[in-house]
Design a protein around this motif. Structure first.
Motif, PDB file in Angstrom:
ATOM      1  N   TYR A  16       0.845  -1.185   0.000  1.00  0.00           N
ATOM      2  CA  TYR A  16       0.000   0.000   0.000  1.00  0.00           C
ATOM      3  C   TYR A  16       0.884   1.240   0.000  1.00  0.00           C
ATOM      4  CZ  TYR A  16      -3.706  -3.185   1.375  1.00  0.00           C
ATOM      5  OH  TYR A  16      -4.599  -4.218   1.409  1.00  0.00           O
ATOM      6  N   CYS A  18       0.750   4.914   1.719  1.00  0.00           N
ATOM      7  CA  CYS A  18       0.060   5.734   2.705  1.00  0.00           C
ATOM      8  C   CYS A  18       0.164   7.198   2.298  1.00  0.00           C
ATOM      9  CB  CYS A  18       0.663   5.537   4.095  1.00  0.00           C
ATOM     10  SG  CYS A  18      -0.092   6.632   5.327  1.00  0.00           S
ATOM     11  N   LYS A  20      -1.017   9.759   4.014  1.00  0.00           N
ATOM     12  CA  LYS A  20      -0.757  10.600   5.186  1.00  0.00           C
ATOM     13  C   LYS A  20       0.737  10.657   5.510  1.00  0.00           C
ATOM     14  CE  LYS A  20      -2.208  11.152   9.988  1.00  0.00           C
ATOM     15  NZ  LYS A  20      -3.066  10.619  11.050  1.00  0.00           N
ATOM     16  N   HIS A  21       1.378   9.502   5.499  1.00  0.00           N
ATOM     17  CA  HIS A  21       2.794   9.425   5.866  1.00  0.00           C
ATOM     18  C   HIS A  21       3.723   9.426   4.656  1.00  0.00           C
ATOM     19  CE1 HIS A  21       0.676   7.570   9.379  1.00  0.00           C
ATOM     20  NE2 HIS A  21       1.366   8.537   9.948  1.00  0.00           N
ATOM     21  N   GLU A  25       3.831   0.700   2.579  1.00  0.00           N
ATOM     22  CA  GLU A  25       3.595  -0.206   3.706  1.00  0.00           C
ATOM     23  C   GLU A  25       3.320  -1.610   3.174  1.00  0.00           C
ATOM     24  OE1 GLU A  25      -0.008   1.447   5.278  1.00  0.00           O
ATOM     25  OE2 GLU A  25       1.032   3.079   6.290  1.00  0.00           O
ATOM     26  N   PRO A  28      -1.861  -3.362   5.336  1.00  0.00           N
ATOM     27  CA  PRO A  28      -2.446  -2.069   5.694  1.00  0.00           C
ATOM     28  C   PRO A  28      -2.093  -1.672   7.122  1.00  0.00           C
ATOM     29  CG  PRO A  28      -4.136  -3.760   5.713  1.00  0.00           C
ATOM     30  CD  PRO A  28      -2.873  -4.409   5.224  1.00  0.00           C
ATOM     31  N   CYS A  30      -2.183   1.814   7.950  1.00  0.00           N
ATOM     32  CA  CYS A  30      -2.996   3.008   8.168  1.00  0.00           C
ATOM     33  C   CYS A  30      -4.427   2.757   7.688  1.00  0.00           C
ATOM     34  CB  CYS A  30      -2.387   4.192   7.420  1.00  0.00           C
ATOM     35  SG  CYS A  30      -0.791   4.698   8.115  1.00  0.00           S
ATOM     36  N   ASP A  34      -6.661   6.662   4.098  1.00  0.00           N
ATOM     37  CA  ASP A  34      -5.358   7.302   3.958  1.00  0.00           C
ATOM     38  C   ASP A  34      -4.406   6.545   3.047  1.00  0.00           C
ATOM     39  OD1 ASP A  34      -6.037   9.358   5.731  1.00  0.00           O
ATOM     40  OD2 ASP A  34      -5.380   8.206   7.465  1.00  0.00           O
ATOM     41  N   ARG A  35      -4.907   5.579   2.255  1.00  0.00           N
ATOM     42  CA  ARG A  35      -3.957   4.789   1.473  1.00  0.00           C
ATOM     43  C   ARG A  35      -4.497   4.406   0.099  1.00  0.00           C
ATOM     44  NH1 ARG A  35      -5.798   0.465   5.284  1.00  0.00           N
ATOM     45  NH2 ARG A  35      -6.873  -1.014   3.940  1.00  0.00           N
TER      46      ARG A  35
END
Length: 83
Positions: A16, A18, A20-21, A25, A28, A30, A34-35
């Motif tokens: 994934y 992310c 937000k960050h 990843e 999952p 987050c 957000d992904r």
């Protein structure tokens, strides 16, 4: 008893991106909101933003996504309400 289980651990091999960050990843980490993903490989997930930009550009230029020309429909009634 809960109707829905919160899935906190992803499957190995699910990748994934992310939003937000701004990181890749595995599984999952987050929330879904957000992904992007899942992707089949880490490399695909690393290019998630470029892929999204390319698809947005393709859709923007696809006439099937536009209901009418920017000037308005050619056969629209002129004047009056038509009722």
């Amino acid at each position: 008893m809960a109707l829905f289980k919160r899935r906190t651990v992803g499957k190995p091999g699910e990748w994934y991106y992310c939003l937000k960050h701004q990181k890749v990843e595995e599984g999952p980490e987050c929330p879904a909101k957000d992904r992007f993903g899942p992707y089949g490989s880490r490399e695909e997930a690393e290019h998630a933003m470029a892929t999204a930009r390319e698809r947005n550009q393709e859709w923007e230029n696809d006439p099937k996504w536009h209901d009418a020309p920017e000037d308005g429909p050619e056969d629209a009634p002129k004047g009056g309400s038509g009722a």
